[in-house]
Design an enzyme around this catalytic site. Sequence first.
Site, PDB file in Angstrom:
ATOM      1  CG  MET A  89      -9.660 -12.011  22.144  1.00 18.47           C
ATOM      2  SD  MET A  89      -8.636 -10.351  21.440  1.00 18.47           S
ATOM      3  CE  MET A  89      -9.117 -10.678  19.916  1.00 18.47           C
ATOM      4  CE  LYS A  90     -11.940 -18.628  28.282  1.00 17.65           C
ATOM      5  NZ  LYS A  90     -12.263 -19.878  27.864  1.00 17.65           N
TER       6      LYS A  90
END
Length: 251
Positions: free
Chosen positions: A124-125
């Site tokens: 996600m990051k």
Amino acid sequence: MQVKPYGDATNDGLVQLSFTLPIRESERAKQAALELVRKMNFTRPQVVHMKGMGPDFTFFIVYGATQHTVDPDDLVVPEREFPELAYGEVNRIIREQLKRQLVVVGACTGTDAHTVGLDAILSMKGFAGDHGLEYFPEMRVVNMGSQVQPYEIVEAVQRESADAVLVSQVVTQRDAHIAHLKEVREALEEAGLRRGLILVGGGPRFSPDQAEELGYDRIFGRGTRPSEVASYLAWAVVNRAVPQAAEEQHA
Ligand code: B12
């Protein structure tokens, strides 16, 4: 227009080289470094940094001038086969083409424990201001982590009905990265899963032109951004007609 490296003045041809010689730090080691650079046809070599690396090795940074020039306009530069798409476009294409999520299995294989690159693409990051594939609602990502064996990837592809497999290899000693990527492709072929699967490899010492030799659909190299991979996957869904086989698995 012919161009030449620029150091202190235009067209001086100055190049910086760094390397390690398997000899103890000494005046002889320094002279060896200078002679080596002269043999490479660089003129006016200067050692600007020399540092012992343990008792038996010495690291050097050497400047030297090259006489060579290059005309960038004369080169044939390979074009990327897919366009870079915005986040919304990637999601829209997958939604419209597949009518379900694209299932992506990612792993770092063999003995390789370097997961940062794979996580940069998947998590996600993300990386370099881009979100990773997990951020795309139209993708379902299964990140298997490091030191995953080919048979485990085969099992995951079957279990998850994967559309795409992303393999990461960072360690290149004795060409381990090449061998490990091939092992994964062979295992998928033996299991009858290669057809209809988007097979992607990546790592800092790869370049896209290795895809054919490795039997992969696409190879990504150093500095890859997750949005490039997302764009490629959306393009591949449309252009590689992935899904005959995968559609049957998902049905
Ligand atoms: C962090 C690190 C480690 C960490 C790893 C932690 C972890 N969980 O990942 C630890 C400390 C565990 C480690 C261990 C070792 N390491 Co190390 N490590 C590094 C280091 C410093 C950074 C790697 C990194 O995270 N880069 C950042 C990421 C974001 O970049 P990336 O990996 O290139 O990924 C990008 C692209 O390549 C691409 N990409 C990568 N994978 C994939 C996959 C797909 C599908 C796609 C599309 C794209 C993609 O996208 C990413 C984002 O742009 C490098 C040196 C360096 N500066 O690169 C050495 C380095 C990779 N390590 C090295 C070595 C030798 C080792 C050890 C063997 C050391 C030892 N003797 O024990 C062990 C090996 C352990 C093992 N079994 O693998 C060498 C490899 C040399 C070589 N030519 O093979 C390096 C180059 C250091 C060096 N100069 O000697 N290491």
